[in-house]
Design an enzyme around this catalytic site. Structure first.
Site, PDB file in Angstrom:
ATOM      1  N   ASP A   9       0.848  -1.204   0.000  1.00 56.43           N
ATOM      2  CA  ASP A   9       0.000   0.000   0.000  1.00 56.43           C
ATOM      3  C   ASP A   9       0.882   1.252   0.000  1.00 56.43           C
ATOM      4  O   ASP A   9       0.849   2.027   0.940  1.00 56.43           O
ATOM      5  CB  ASP A   9      -0.958  -0.005   1.217  1.00 56.43           C
ATOM      6  CG  ASP A   9      -0.231   0.036   2.555  1.00 56.43           C
ATOM      7  OD1 ASP A   9       0.945  -0.392   2.629  1.00 56.43           O
ATOM      8  OD2 ASP A   9      -0.822   0.524   3.546  1.00 56.43           O
ATOM      9  N   ASP A  14       6.745   1.309   2.045  1.00 53.18           N
ATOM     10  CA  ASP A  14       6.499   0.334   0.971  1.00 53.18           C
ATOM     11  C   ASP A  14       7.383   0.682  -0.227  1.00 53.18           C
ATOM     12  O   ASP A  14       7.954  -0.203  -0.877  1.00 53.18           O
ATOM     13  CB  ASP A  14       5.033   0.384   0.524  1.00 53.18           C
ATOM     14  CG  ASP A  14       4.050   0.143   1.647  1.00 53.18           C
ATOM     15  OD1 ASP A  14       3.545  -0.968   1.779  1.00 53.18           O
ATOM     16  OD2 ASP A  14       3.810   1.095   2.415  1.00 53.18           O
ATOM     17  N   ASN A  38      -2.479   2.797   3.621  1.00 51.43           N
ATOM     18  CA  ASN A  38      -1.974   4.112   4.042  1.00 51.43           C
ATOM     19  C   ASN A  38      -2.790   5.239   3.412  1.00 51.43           C
ATOM     20  O   ASN A  38      -3.120   6.232   4.051  1.00 51.43           O
ATOM     21  CB  ASN A  38      -0.513   4.274   3.635  1.00 51.43           C
ATOM     22  CG  ASN A  38       0.410   3.413   4.478  1.00 51.43           C
ATOM     23  OD1 ASN A  38       0.246   3.324   5.685  1.00 51.43           O
ATOM     24  ND2 ASN A  38       1.377   2.780   3.834  1.00 51.43           N
ATOM     25  N   THR A 123       3.034  -6.005   2.789  1.00 47.27           N
ATOM     26  CA  THR A 123       3.468  -4.851   3.579  1.00 47.27           C
ATOM     27  C   THR A 123       2.330  -3.854   3.804  1.00 47.27           C
ATOM     28  O   THR A 123       2.576  -2.692   4.118  1.00 47.27           O
ATOM     29  CB  THR A 123       4.667  -4.142   2.899  1.00 47.27           C
ATOM     30  OG1 THR A 123       4.248  -3.651   1.620  1.00 47.27           O
ATOM     31  CG2 THR A 123       5.858  -5.070   2.742  1.00 47.27           C
ATOM     32  N   PHE A 164      -0.520  -0.690  12.650  1.00 51.35           N
ATOM     33  CA  PHE A 164      -1.445  -0.176  11.628  1.00 51.35           C
ATOM     34  C   PHE A 164      -1.985  -1.256  10.695  1.00 51.35           C
ATOM     35  O   PHE A 164      -3.195  -1.333  10.444  1.00 51.35           O
ATOM     36  CB  PHE A 164      -0.791   0.949  10.810  1.00 51.35           C
ATOM     37  CG  PHE A 164      -1.665   1.396   9.667  1.00 51.35           C
ATOM     38  CD1 PHE A 164      -2.759   2.221   9.899  1.00 51.35           C
ATOM     39  CD2 PHE A 164      -1.437   0.956   8.368  1.00 51.35           C
ATOM     40  CE1 PHE A 164      -3.601   2.603   8.857  1.00 51.35           C
ATOM     41  CE2 PHE A 164      -2.270   1.339   7.324  1.00 51.35           C
ATOM     42  CZ  PHE A 164      -3.353   2.164   7.569  1.00 51.35           C
ATOM     43  N   ASN A 165      -1.123  -2.095  10.111  1.00 48.68           N
ATOM     44  CA  ASN A 165      -1.597  -3.062   9.104  1.00 48.68           C
ATOM     45  C   ASN A 165      -2.587  -4.063   9.702  1.00 48.68           C
ATOM     46  O   ASN A 165      -3.466  -4.573   8.993  1.00 48.68           O
ATOM     47  CB  ASN A 165      -0.423  -3.811   8.470  1.00 48.68           C
ATOM     48  CG  ASN A 165       0.409  -2.914   7.576  1.00 48.68           C
ATOM     49  OD1 ASN A 165      -0.079  -1.902   7.075  1.00 48.68           O
ATOM     50  ND2 ASN A 165       1.678  -3.266   7.399  1.00 48.68           N
ATOM     51  N   HIS A 234       9.736   0.374   8.169  1.00 49.14           N
ATOM     52  CA  HIS A 234       9.150  -0.919   8.551  1.00 49.14           C
ATOM     53  C   HIS A 234       9.146  -1.937   7.400  1.00 49.14           C
ATOM     54  O   HIS A 234       9.615  -3.060   7.544  1.00 49.14           O
ATOM     55  CB  HIS A 234       7.697  -0.718   8.979  1.00 49.14           C
ATOM     56  CG  HIS A 234       7.484   0.309  10.032  1.00 49.14           C
ATOM     57  ND1 HIS A 234       7.690   0.065  11.366  1.00 49.14           N
ATOM     58  CD2 HIS A 234       7.080   1.603   9.951  1.00 49.14           C
ATOM     59  CE1 HIS A 234       7.405   1.144  12.064  1.00 49.14           C
ATOM     60  NE2 HIS A 234       7.040   2.096  11.233  1.00 49.14           N
ATOM     61  N   ASP A 235       8.554  -1.524   6.272  1.00 49.72           N
ATOM     62  CA  ASP A 235       8.265  -2.510   5.215  1.00 49.72           C
ATOM     63  C   ASP A 235       9.523  -3.077   4.570  1.00 49.72           C
ATOM     64  O   ASP A 235       9.513  -4.215   4.080  1.00 49.72           O
ATOM     65  CB  ASP A 235       7.372  -1.879   4.144  1.00 49.72           C
ATOM     66  CG  ASP A 235       5.987  -1.555   4.687  1.00 49.72           C
ATOM     67  OD1 ASP A 235       5.594  -2.164   5.701  1.00 49.72           O
ATOM     68  OD2 ASP A 235       5.310  -0.702   4.090  1.00 49.72           O
TER      69      ASP A 235
HETATM   70  C1  BDR Z   1       3.031  -0.132   8.667  1.00 50.66           C
HETATM   71  O1  BDR Z   1       1.934   0.752   8.545  1.00 50.66           O
HETATM   72  C2  BDR Z   1       2.066   1.553   7.413  1.00 50.66           C
HETATM   73  O2  BDR Z   1       1.776   2.882   7.709  1.00 50.66           O
HETATM   74  C3  BDR Z   1       3.471   1.353   6.902  1.00 50.66           C
HETATM   75  O3  BDR Z   1       3.530   1.438   5.485  1.00 50.66           O
HETATM   76  C4  BDR Z   1       3.827  -0.017   7.385  1.00 50.66           C
HETATM   77  O4  BDR Z   1       3.420  -1.011   6.478  1.00 50.66           O
HETATM   78  C5  BDR Z   1       3.789   0.211   9.925  1.00 50.66           C
HETATM   79  O5  BDR Z   1       2.970   0.075  11.035  1.00 50.66           O
HETATM   80 CA    CA Z   2       2.849  -0.483   4.204  1.00 49.51          CA
END
Ligand code: BDR
Ligand code: CA
Length: 308
Positions: A9, A14, A38, A123, A164-165, A234-235
């Site tokens: 996303d 990403d 996102n 991701t 978040f994911n 993160h991703d």
């Molecule tokens: C995840 O949430 C999204 O905002 C980022 O792209 C990542 O995949 C981090 O918590």
């Molecule tokens: Ca992401």
């Protein structure tokens, strides 16, 4: 060579994950699927298309998928990634369109065509993957590996309980964790160690157009960069795991996703005590951050030389 199908996303991190995959000589991206996360699906897809061209990913198919969660109201993270999803990075607009069809069909058909060969990396919210598992449960056998950026056993980021994911689609995440494969879970516990510090940004700056157009404006808009800390990419950890799992320490666990909590929906409840139950996840518990950045920056350097 590891073949990757990346469901994402984009999303600043990403984009940085796709750049890692594009730059590594050991990874081949065989498809990109997009999900609303996102920012909305139209944006994540437009960003994936722009990234395909900017990162020189050739004819890799980009296929849009689910616009929103299976059951829940939409949650976005534009406050983190900016209204375009890519922070201050402005990529040339894509000249080629997305593929016809739906991401879920693309995922199922691609894994069916090459059983045991393709690593699926997710991701974003797990909506497309859950729908694919429901459409064709055998994808869990066909995927060579399944790696996600998501969850945490210690904390959340969108709220104290949930990453978040996971929070964006808890029911999908629950389906995916219960599907019968071993989910490689790169959660906040490790991704919050993959920080773009001043030193990292200084190592990115000389990387020509890649740095000027994407890496630096994206990373700098994503959080405050200091000598001690900075935004977490993160991703990129999920792609880095596919590239070199030895960067991480991983521990088997049973992970269940909370779907009923009033304040805890999307929490990844992680039990490292298996009590004779089979593990459904291999959970990353530490990251060798120095080596991680060496690997990532080497791939970015290689890509930068290609892009000029
Ligand atoms: C995840 O949430 C999204 O905002 C980022 O792209 C990542 O995949 C981090 O918590
Ligand atoms: Ca992401």
């Amino acid at each position: 060579m590891t073949k990757l199908l990346i469901d994402c996303d984009p999303g600043i991190d990403d984009a940085l994950a796709l750049a890692l995959a594009a730059g590594s000589p050991y990874l081949e991206v065989v498809g990109v699927t997009t999900v609303g996360g996102n920012v909305d699906l139209a944006r994540t897809t437009a960003n994936a298309l722009a990234l395909r061209e900017f990162l020189d990913l050739g004819d890799v198919p980009v296929t849009p998928g689910a616009a929103g969660a299976l059951l829940r109201k939409t949650v976005r993270a534009a406050h983190v990634h900016g209204s375009t999803g890519l922070g201050d990075a402005v990529l040339p607009p894509p000249t080629r369109p997305a593929c016809e069809g739906h991401a879920v069909d693309f995922i199922v058909n691609t894994l069916r065509a090459s059983p045991g060969e393709i690593t699926l990396v997710a991701t974003g919210p797990l909506t497309n993957i859950a729908l694919a598992v429901r459409r064709e449960p055998r994808i869990v056998e066909w995927a060579r590996d399944f790696v996600i950026m998501g969850g945490s056993y210690t904390r959340g980021n969108h709220n104290p309980a949930a990453e978040f994911n996971m929070l964006a689609d808890p029911e999908a995440a629950s389906i995916v964790f219960d599907a019968g494969w071993t989910v490689k879970m790169l959660g906040l516990d490790v991704t919050l160690k993959a920080l773009v510090t001043t030193e990292v940004l200084d190592r990115m700056r000389p990387l020509g157009r890649l740095a000027d157009v994407l890496l630096v404006p994206a990373a700098s808009a994503y959080g405050m960069v200091t000598a001690e800390g900075g935004p977490a990419i993160h991703d990129a950890c999920a792609v880095a795991y596919a590239l070199d799992p030895s960067l991480f320490t991983c521990v088997p666990a049973v992970v269940r996703v909370e779907t009923a909590g009033l304040y805890t929906s999307g929490m990844t409840v992680t039990d490292f005590k298996l009590h004779d139950r089979p593990a459904n996840a291999l959970v990353a518990t530490s990251l060798e951050a120095g080596r991680f950045w060496d690997v990532v920056l080497e791939a970015y350097g290689r890509l930068a030389r290609r892009l000029g």
